[in-house]
Design an enzyme around this catalytic site. Sequence first.
Site, PDB file in Angstrom:
ATOM      1  N   LYS A 228     -26.629 -12.531 -16.919  1.00  0.00           N
ATOM      2  CA  LYS A 228     -26.563 -11.109 -17.267  1.00  0.00           C
ATOM      3  C   LYS A 228     -26.404 -10.246 -16.013  1.00  0.00           C
ATOM      4  O   LYS A 228     -25.562  -9.358 -15.940  1.00  0.00           O
ATOM      5  CB  LYS A 228     -27.820 -10.696 -18.031  1.00  0.00           C
ATOM      6  N   CYS A 282     -28.333   0.820 -16.818  1.00  0.00           N
ATOM      7  CA  CYS A 282     -28.100  -0.588 -16.486  1.00  0.00           C
ATOM      8  C   CYS A 282     -27.620  -0.778 -15.041  1.00  0.00           C
ATOM      9  O   CYS A 282     -28.375  -1.167 -14.172  1.00  0.00           O
ATOM     10  CB  CYS A 282     -27.090  -1.195 -17.451  1.00  0.00           C
TER      11      CYS A 282
HETATM   12  N1  SAJ Z   1     -17.596   3.235 -14.262  1.00  0.00           N
HETATM   13  C1  SAJ Z   1     -16.739   3.572 -13.204  1.00  0.00           C
HETATM   14  N2  SAJ Z   1     -15.554   2.890 -13.091  1.00  0.00           N
HETATM   15  C2  SAJ Z   1     -15.193   1.903 -13.970  1.00  0.00           C
HETATM   16  C3  SAJ Z   1     -16.100   1.572 -15.037  1.00  0.00           C
HETATM   17  C4  SAJ Z   1     -17.295   2.262 -15.162  1.00  0.00           C
HETATM   18  O1  SAJ Z   1     -17.015   4.439 -12.391  1.00  0.00           O
HETATM   19  O2  SAJ Z   1     -14.105   1.351 -13.827  1.00  0.00           O
HETATM   20  C5  SAJ Z   1     -18.889   3.949 -14.385  1.00  0.00           C
HETATM   21  C6  SAJ Z   1     -19.087   4.622 -15.750  1.00  0.00           C
HETATM   22  O3  SAJ Z   1     -18.519   5.914 -15.748  1.00  0.00           O
HETATM   23  C7  SAJ Z   1     -20.606   4.681 -15.868  1.00  0.00           C
HETATM   24  C8  SAJ Z   1     -21.042   3.399 -15.175  1.00  0.00           C
HETATM   25  O4  SAJ Z   1     -19.933   2.981 -14.359  1.00  0.00           O
HETATM   26  O5  SAJ Z   1     -21.139   5.805 -15.192  1.00  0.00           O
HETATM   27  C9  SAJ Z   1     -21.435   2.272 -16.114  1.00  0.00           C
HETATM   28  O6  SAJ Z   1     -20.448   2.171 -17.064  1.00  0.00           O
HETATM   29  P1  SAJ Z   1     -20.296   0.845 -18.004  1.00  0.00           P
HETATM   30  O7  SAJ Z   1     -19.037   0.957 -18.729  1.00  0.00           O
HETATM   31  O8  SAJ Z   1     -20.516  -0.352 -17.210  1.00  0.00           O
HETATM   32  O9  SAJ Z   1     -21.430   1.014 -19.043  1.00  0.00           O
HETATM   33  P2  SAJ Z   1     -22.937   0.644 -19.303  1.00  0.00           P
HETATM   34  O10 SAJ Z   1     -23.717   0.725 -18.076  1.00  0.00           O
HETATM   35  O11 SAJ Z   1     -23.292   1.518 -20.447  1.00  0.00           O
HETATM   36  O12 SAJ Z   1     -22.880  -0.857 -19.842  1.00  0.00           O
HETATM   37  C10 SAJ Z   1     -22.963  -1.954 -18.972  1.00  0.00           C
HETATM   38  C11 SAJ Z   1     -22.023  -3.004 -19.544  1.00  0.00           C
HETATM   39  N3  SAJ Z   1     -21.905  -4.086 -18.605  1.00  0.00           N
HETATM   40  C12 SAJ Z   1     -20.704  -4.632 -18.367  1.00  0.00           C
HETATM   41  O13 SAJ Z   1     -19.696  -4.245 -18.879  1.00  0.00           O
HETATM   42  C13 SAJ Z   1     -20.684  -5.785 -17.395  1.00  0.00           C
HETATM   43  C14 SAJ Z   1     -22.573  -3.495 -20.879  1.00  0.00           C
HETATM   44  O14 SAJ Z   1     -21.785  -4.553 -21.356  1.00  0.00           O
HETATM   45  C15 SAJ Z   1     -24.015  -3.989 -20.683  1.00  0.00           C
HETATM   46  O15 SAJ Z   1     -24.568  -4.488 -21.854  1.00  0.00           O
HETATM   47  C16 SAJ Z   1     -24.825  -2.822 -20.195  1.00  0.00           C
HETATM   48  O16 SAJ Z   1     -24.327  -2.429 -18.921  1.00  0.00           O
HETATM   49  C17 SAJ Z   1     -26.279  -3.271 -20.071  1.00  0.00           C
HETATM   50  O17 SAJ Z   1     -27.025  -2.983 -21.008  1.00  0.00           O
HETATM   51  O18 SAJ Z   1     -26.615  -3.925 -19.118  1.00  0.00           O
END
Ligand code: SAJ
Length: 455
Positions: A228, A282
């Site tokens: 994870k 996360c």
């Molecule tokens: N972000 C960027 N650039 C990107 C992708 C995201 O700046 O290319 C930013 C987003 O705007 C946000 C942050 O990163 O602020 C996190 O975004 P996220 O899409 O990773 O979303 P989370 O944190 O809601 O979900 C993540 C996911 N992890 C992965 O995709 C590896 C989700 O699948 C997990 O279940 C979740 O963390 C968790 O609960 O851990």
Amino acid sequence: MAGERIDVRRMSTLLRHGKVRVAVMGLGRIGLPTAGVFADAGAKVVGVDIMKEVVRDTNSGRCRLIDEPGLPEIIKKVVSEGRLKATVEPAEAISKADFVLVCVPTPVDEAKTPDYSAVQKASHTIGKSLKRGSIVVIESTIGPGIAEEMVKPVLEAESGLKAGSGFGLVSCPERSDPGNILVNMKSLPRIIGGLDEATTDLTATLYEAVLGVKAIKVSSPKTANAVKLTENLFRDVNIALANEFALLFEKIGIDTIEVINACASKYNFMPHYPGAGVGGPCLPSNSYYLISEGLRAGNVPYLIRMAREINDRMPDHVVELTSEALNEAGKTVRGSRIAVLGVAYKPNIKDVQLTPIRRVVDRLVEMGATIEIYDPMFKGEKVFGLQARSSLEKAVRKADCIVLGTAHSEFRNLDLDHLSAMVNKKAALVDARNIVAPKDAKQHGFAYRGVGRAP
Ligand code: SAJ
């Protein structure tokens, strides 16, 4: 049920006949959908939460997670059919449960130290009422080793039972994307690592029967938690790399988005995009679970730490771009009226946990700007101590600058004609989430800046 060899077909039958009892500790972003989906598969589910209002809402079939498509309907249905009940009193639910799922939060504190107090508290509570033969499933994201070193001893001490013979302990970390939880739950394979093989097998059978997804069995809870964290840190580090490219390419006049989209044509390039930073419950925290384990083991994960620093610096970069754009428009941050469109940490979610936009707003206020907030998920609500506007127009009218903070769907086709007609003369536009095309913003007379975009 523990120790019995049950296949998915048999488990499905047991579920359909209400013969499987599940207790879910924590009815938050992960716990409530989990409770709903297990109940919908036929399990008799009791959800336990410390918040009376969450319990009250759940028992009246109301779902607070309005940004989780399909969930309110499921909760209403399974509560009305009596398959999901919620309580603040855990003992009875745990004493009758075949499976106890732990879905409590695991934040980090100010010092970036993982705070496992909710997991520890839940372990004490569970241990006190644990039924012989039950299986405890940790869904919360925790550091590798925490299940073995923190949870197991507490459960054994409180219950007087031995892990493996008296009860099962397994990690099955949630992997669902907030905002798409049900879709992910019903499509993504689950990683399952127990202290013993029988526990791993039975838990895998349960998740396959309930979710209809493949269970990937791994050798231990420690390994399951490492999976994870690896997938989340892979994302955080790659976002940091994208942000690093952005900071560099801006300086040498290259459009980072154009570069990344072109790179995405190669089979082994996974595009991640620069922006205002990384928020949510996360990614900004998960790195520290591994960093603290590494430091304990005498290994310093440099890249993971550096990635955090780069991502944590992005909000300040957005503030610099805002100041630059206003200067180009002959203005300064001090005395300017700045409309911030989008404060949620990611698109289409009602969540500002560790959102990078908080720091952007706080810094601009410190620098003497007046901030108007509009976010479709927080219309007319208090956010960061400020009253968000109920409409985009109210926020943008007579603004000197627009900062695009979150790429909500509502902002995807922003009408720049409409916006440029409402703002003050010589206004600036700062895009922190690659929402508008730079040339369109410039053609509409905005002094434009974008993260990773050539000025
Ligand atoms: N972000 C960027 N650039 C990107 C992708 C995201 O700046 O290319 C930013 C987003 O705007 C946000 C942050 O990163 O602020 C996190 O975004 P996220 O899409 O990773 O979303 P989370 O944190 O809601 O979900 C993540 C996911 N992890 C992965 O995709 C590896 C989700 O699948 C997990 O279940 C979740 O963390 C968790 O609960 O851990």
